[in-house]
Structures are given as C-alpha cells and as structure tokens.
Design a protein around this motif. Sequence first.
Motif, PDB file in Angstrom:
ATOM      1  N   SER A  76      -0.845   4.566  15.108  1.00  0.00           N
ATOM      2  CA  SER A  76      -1.209   5.848  15.676  1.00  0.00           C
ATOM      3  C   SER A  76      -0.520   7.008  14.981  1.00  0.00           C
ATOM      4  N   ARG A  77       0.418   6.698  14.078  1.00  0.00           N
ATOM      5  CA  ARG A  77       1.070   7.777  13.340  1.00  0.00           C
ATOM      6  C   ARG A  77       0.341   8.029  12.036  1.00  0.00           C
ATOM      7  N   THR A  78       0.627   9.127  11.412  1.00  0.00           N
ATOM      8  CA  THR A  78       0.012   9.442  10.135  1.00  0.00           C
ATOM      9  C   THR A  78       0.490   8.444   9.097  1.00  0.00           C
ATOM     10  N   ALA A  79      -0.430   7.750   8.502  1.00  0.00           N
ATOM     11  CA  ALA A  79      -0.069   6.682   7.572  1.00  0.00           C
ATOM     12  C   ALA A  79       0.121   7.236   6.177  1.00  0.00           C
ATOM     13  N   SER A  80       1.193   7.995   5.976  1.00  0.00           N
ATOM     14  CA  SER A  80       1.474   8.525   4.654  1.00  0.00           C
ATOM     15  C   SER A  80       2.972   8.638   4.481  1.00  0.00           C
ATOM     16  N   ALA A  81       3.527   7.740   3.718  1.00  0.00           N
ATOM     17  CA  ALA A  81       4.951   7.815   3.436  1.00  0.00           C
ATOM     18  C   ALA A  81       5.213   9.005   2.533  1.00  0.00           C
ATOM     19  N   SER A  82       6.309   9.713   2.768  1.00  0.00           N
ATOM     20  CA  SER A  82       6.586  10.921   1.997  1.00  0.00           C
ATOM     21  C   SER A  82       8.068  11.013   1.713  1.00  0.00           C
ATOM     22  N   PHE A  83       8.408  11.902   0.832  1.00  0.00           N
ATOM     23  CA  PHE A  83       9.810  12.129   0.534  1.00  0.00           C
ATOM     24  C   PHE A  83      10.472  12.881   1.669  1.00  0.00           C
ATOM     25  N   ASP A  84      11.674  12.467   1.965  1.00  0.00           N
ATOM     26  CA  ASP A  84      12.446  13.151   2.998  1.00  0.00           C
ATOM     27  C   ASP A  84      12.712  14.583   2.550  1.00  0.00           C
ATOM     28  N   SER A  85      12.548  15.533   3.464  1.00  0.00           N
ATOM     29  CA  SER A  85      12.706  16.944   3.116  1.00  0.00           C
ATOM     30  C   SER A  85      14.129  17.287   2.724  1.00  0.00           C
ATOM     31  N   GLY A  86      15.092  16.506   3.190  1.00  0.00           N
ATOM     32  CA  GLY A  86      16.476  16.849   2.891  1.00  0.00           C
ATOM     33  C   GLY A  86      16.967  16.262   1.597  1.00  0.00           C
ATOM     34  N   SER A  87      16.251  15.306   1.040  1.00  0.00           N
ATOM     35  CA  SER A  87      16.744  14.668  -0.175  1.00  0.00           C
ATOM     36  C   SER A  87      15.569  14.215  -1.008  1.00  0.00           C
TER      37      SER A  87
ATOM     38  N   TYR B  82       0.824  -1.204   0.000  1.00  0.00           N
ATOM     39  CA  TYR B  82       0.000   0.000   0.000  1.00  0.00           C
ATOM     40  C   TYR B  82       0.860   1.258   0.000  1.00  0.00           C
ATOM     41  N   ALA B  83       1.941   1.239   0.804  1.00  0.00           N
ATOM     42  CA  ALA B  83       2.827   2.411   0.870  1.00  0.00           C
ATOM     43  C   ALA B  83       3.479   2.689  -0.481  1.00  0.00           C
ATOM     44  N   VAL B  84       3.949   1.636  -1.136  1.00  0.00           N
ATOM     45  CA  VAL B  84       4.582   1.817  -2.452  1.00  0.00           C
ATOM     46  C   VAL B  84       3.573   2.334  -3.460  1.00  0.00           C
ATOM     47  N   ASP B  85       2.376   1.771  -3.469  1.00  0.00           N
ATOM     48  CA  ASP B  85       1.353   2.214  -4.417  1.00  0.00           C
ATOM     49  C   ASP B  85       0.956   3.658  -4.169  1.00  0.00           C
TER      50      ASP B  85
END
Length: 783
Positions: free
Chosen positions: A632-643, A601-604
């Motif tokens: 309990s955390r926000t379930a949204s993988a995102s791009f790292d802000s530094g790279s 799911y995260a990859v998709d």
Amino acid sequence: MSTGLHDNRYDSIHWVKDAAREQLRRKSRRKRNAGLFDTGRFDWRHRLWESYDAAQGWIVVTIIGAAIGVNAAFINIVTEWLADIKLGHCTTGFYLNENFCCWGEDNGCADWHRWTGFEPVNYLIYILYAIIFALTSATLVKSYAPYAAGSGISEIKCIIAGFVMKGFLGRWTLVIKSIALPLAIGSGLSVGKEGPSVHYAVCTGNVISRLFDKYRRNASKTREILSACAAAGVAVAFGSPIGGVLFSLEEMSSHFPLKTMWRSYFCALVATAVLAAMNPFRTGQLVMFQVRYDRSWHFFEVVFYIIIGIFGGLYGAFVMKWNLKAQAFRKKYLTKYAILEATLLAAATAIVCYPNVFLRIDMTESMEILFLECEGGEDYHGLCEKEHRVGNVISLLVATVIRVFFVIISYGCKVPAGIFVPSMAIGASFGRSVGIIVQALYEANPGSVFFSSCKPDVPCITPGTYAFLGAAAALSGIMHITVSVVVIMFELTGALTYILPTMIVVGVTKAVSELFGKGGIADRMIWFSGFPFLDNKEDHNFGVPVSQAMIPDVISIPTTGMTIKAVERLLSNDSYQGFPIVEDETSQILVGYIGRTELQYAVDRIKSERSPSPLAGCTFAASPGGPDTPISRTASASFDSGSSTSVDFSPYVDTTPVTVHPRLPLETVMELFRKIGPRVILIEYRGRLMGLVTVKDCLRYQFKAEAAENPRNGDPHPEEEGQERLWGFIQRAAGWVSDKVSSASGGRIRLRDSLERRRGAPDSILDGTEELDEEGVELTENR
C-alpha cells in the motif's frame, strides 16, 4: 546457510501478496473514479472502461472457452481419421474416415475399402502406420516441447495450488500437444485424449489470459482462470459441462470459491457450445459414444453391479501399483530412448491388438459398440448373436487383460498420454462380458425366482448397460473420483434411470479403492515425481512442533549496515528466494520480510534512475506509523534526503509476514499454507527470529517421516534387482535383434553402432522438472 528454498525448480506464488495487490488496484481505481466524478470529467468513455474492467474476467473465459472448443473439434476430427486410415481408405475422398465415408450405413459400405484383399498385408500396413504415428508424435515432443508428454493433470494440480513450473503452460507446449495428441491416439497406443485435453485447455487459458494486464500481473487471479480451463477441458473431452465443473472441484482445485465455480461453469458452457456448433461427428452429439437407455433395471442386478464395482477398485489399485513400477524403470533406464520406446510400444501394441476385433479399432469406437443395445440395426462382430456369445466373452476378457497390460507400460511414455479412456475401455469390455454372461444365465433359467421381476414380453438384461457401468467403475477406480464420474456418465448417456446403479457401482469402487490407499493415479504421480503439493485430502498426524521441520540457519538482512554491493552479492546466489529483515545480527528481532523478486526489482530501479556507489548504505526499516502492508506504500526506493550515500528499501519490506510460534504443531502450519497461501512462514519466539518454513520444508519432513516408518536396510531392494535383470534382458534382446538385422542386410544396417552412440549421447529428454525458456504462470514483473 539456507532459507529453506534450495529447490528452484518450483517456485510458489504469494497468495497473500497477490490478494493485497488486487485490493490496492481496486482501491486506486475507486479513488480515481471518485476524483473524476467530483470534477465532472467522468464521461461515457470512463464508464465504458469501467464496464470493460468489471467484465474482463467473463470476456477472458469466453475467449478461452471458444478457443478450447475449436481446438477440441480439430483434435476429434484428426484423431478419428488417423485411427481409421490404418485399416483402409475412402474411395470418394481420402480425407474422410469410415463413418463419414459410409454415412447412413450401419455396417460399412462399398466406398470404404481395406488397403488390400490380402489380410497379412493389411496387418503389416496397420503396424507400419502405428509406428509412423508414434515416431512422429514422440519426435515432436522431444524436439519442441518436452512438457507436452504425458497427461499433465498431476502438474496442473500443483500449478493451480500455487506452484510455478516454467514452460509447462507455454505456447509451444499448447501447439505440440494439440498436434502430437491425435498422432499418439491414432498410433493405437493404450492412451487417451481426455487427460491431455485438460492440459491443452489450461495451456490455452494461460496463453490467452497473459494478453490481459489484469491476469499477467496477478498469479493468484490467473489460477482462477486455470481452474475454469480445467473444467472446460473435461467438458469438451466428455461432452459433459457439469461433470467438468465437478471434476475441477473434486480433483483439480484445492481452493474453489463460488466466483471460480461460476466462471468454470461459463467457460465449460462456452467450450461445449462451440464444440456442438462445429459438430465434428456430424451427429449432433458431443462425443462419439453417446447413447440412450430407455429400459429400467432390476434389483437382482445389484449383485452384478457390485461385482463390477469390485473390479473397478481392484483394477485401479493394480494398475497404479504396477504403473509406478514401470515409471521407475522408465526413469532409471529408458530416459535416453524416449522416441525408440514410444515407437516400439506402438509396434508391439499393433502386433498384439490387431488379431483381437475389440482391440483393433479405436477405443472410443469400441466403447460406442459395447455401450449399444442389441435392438438397433448395428451389430459388430455378432456381439448380439447367441451363437457367438462364448467367443465374444472370451475375446472381451482377453481384450481386458491385454489392455490392462498395455496401459501399465504405456501410460507415462514421452507422448501425450491420458488414462481416462483406456480405463473406460477396459471397464466397458469387462462389463459387457459380465452383461453377456448374465443375459445367458437369464435365458437358460427364465423361470428362476432370481429372475422373477423380469417381464416376459420385453428384454430383461441389457448388456450395454453393464459396459457403461464398467466404464464408470474403471474410471472411478483409477482416478479415485466419485461425484464427477456419476455426472459425467449421466451426461454421456442421458440415462436418468441408471443414476442409482451408477452410484452403487462407484460407491463400491470407492470402498474397495480405499482399502489399497488414498489418492488416484494423479496423486500417486505427484508423490512419485516429488512435486511440491499439499494434498488437502490427507489427514496428517505428525505429533511434532514446526521447529522440527523449520530451517534454523537463515540468511537475514539487518535494517542498517548493508551496502548495495552486499545486497547484490546476496542476489547473485539464486538459492535464496527471500530474506527476513531483523534489527541487527545480534538481537535477531524480527522486523519484516522481503522477497528476492522485490529486492531485485528495487535494486534495478535504483540503478536505472541513478548510479549509486557500490558502498552506499541500505536501509530496510519501515517508517513508524506508516501503513501496515508494503504494497500500500509507494513502491519506489529513493535516496535518503539527509545523505547521498543511503538507499531506502523500506517500501519493499513486508512488515506483516505470517509468523508462528516454534511450538505450533506442524499440522496446523500445513493448514495455514493451505488456507492462507503464504510463500513462507517465519518462526519467531518473543520477537526473535528462530527460523522459517516453506511448503517444501513441510513436504520434506513428511517424506522423511514416511521413510522412517518404512525403513530399508543396506541390501539391494528386490525391486531394484528385478529392474536390473529386466534391463539386462532388454539389452541382450536388443543386441540379438541388431546382430540379426546386420547379418540380414550384409552389414549395411548396424543397429548396435547406433545404439552405442545413443548410450553416449547426452539426455535431451526433460524429466519434467527442468526449466525452459518459455512463459510460465509466474509474474514476470512486480510493480
């Protein structure tokens, strides 16, 4: 390498994660309501929505219970008509069965006619209808819903325990089971509708509950509904709501909290109330064989009650042993001929059973006759007449033996088939014969000291009560259940005075049954089919640590260093249902665990939001100081802000998986699976990942240990040789019949050619293990 989850036929739900997800849902709802209340926007619409959300579970079980009751009434009406149409027809209405055609009459009427006045022709018509019904039922099952075959109780026990069998509870299974079940019963096969009623009830619950978001997204909460549906299925089958709840508690559910018990009670209540309102038998009764006993029993009869109890235990052990042999033969040789097998079984049953007056009629109707007292107006085949006693006892005992044989070979064929009512019918015929014999003994020696408690002015022996107790004994013997049998039989008859005799009979049956092994036919079928089920009734004592059963070679994911391409390559292999997260491949320090579904799911989601490079790095390290659970955390993988070349998957990592020491006893680990319900348990030693273990790994070790206790040498097993000889005999007999038919038809009908084509045809009957493209009870989303 392997994660220990090779077998993808059966996935398991994650009870811990589902519980955490439900807690998060409630917490977010409370926060939202608090915010609305503080801002003054919590109006009547929000209050109405909150009331609906709180009552959603009760609304769902009400709808499900009503649907189960309607379906049960439909099946009862159709089954009765199909059973009677083989014997004759009603001149006032072809759609009426014999009871409705002759309403108010005890022994038939002028409006009900046999098909002809010539008995051999009636015999042929009876056989022809049996063949047509069985052929239609088996064809429907094979063509549209292979999972509709059999009883379904064994599989449902595994599903309620947390395993997923996709398609087993789908819409088509529900429809075909409801249509094919009356046909299978009407064909005269020695199968019953009470076991399959649990299956179609649970299918109803699964289909309806998936319309509600609360249950579609939470598999563990769906199991609560399914437990309630199992209770409702037994309730409508026997007209016994309390017995249904106890059956679900005693036999079906490994986890039965108070909330589930109340919902099971309410669902069973609604289902039986709807069935009573529809009144399919037009008698005000919920089942066909409901009777009332107003005479008390005598203490000298306990001797005969014990005999009936012993029979129940021996019957259960005998049928289970030989039915498993028949199942093994069917699985090895007859899988390709499922429709032909069911049709020939129906034909053989009709040919053998028609001459016997107690086997000719429907099993529920025969039980109604055998349960009755002799003081009523109805007397079937002189059952209450002294001059017919010897003949009736012989007929009843012959019926018992024949029915036992046909139950052994019929239960498990590819039509909807239960074993409750056939077993009760067998017990009732044996019990009634015992009752007639006891009655004859009393009348021959009325002054004996043994019968001194009998009053001279009232009948002393009631043979119908012996039939009732025999039915209870046989049902208890085949299913290895006790309390629910007593309650079901009490609710069937309302005979409060016979609770103690029923308890005595069931207790003796249980004691005898335990001498031949634990577990009823449903548990034996779970073992025979290799279903993944941890039986909480068994006491294991392996004496080994969990390291003996664990999978040591594990595919793990380092916190850093993997690319999107490497992750997708892992996901492309569906042998792996989850991956431990470690600091690095060298140290193997355990960090957490991520399931295959969550990772996919995260990859998709990332690929739908952006288009990362296949060489983009992946990070699986959870943020320090964050919440304890990934849910309990926000379930949204995102791009790292530094790279722009790094993807953070840490929100999906379970940082608190269930872990144990490698020296922990395997019995304790199996208890953890039962009580906590994790999908996987990780084995760690001083922080290092040593391996993992699943329920299937524990069962695999259990089977291996049991096989080691009963070793077999390299010579062919005598049972296998016997099966080969039997199959050879069947082939020769089939060839002889086909040659005779071919010669009689002048070569126009060539059965041998069609048989050869069948042998080369691919097997289209599922073995109960393949996956179908239908809805299961597994979550389709993880959001």
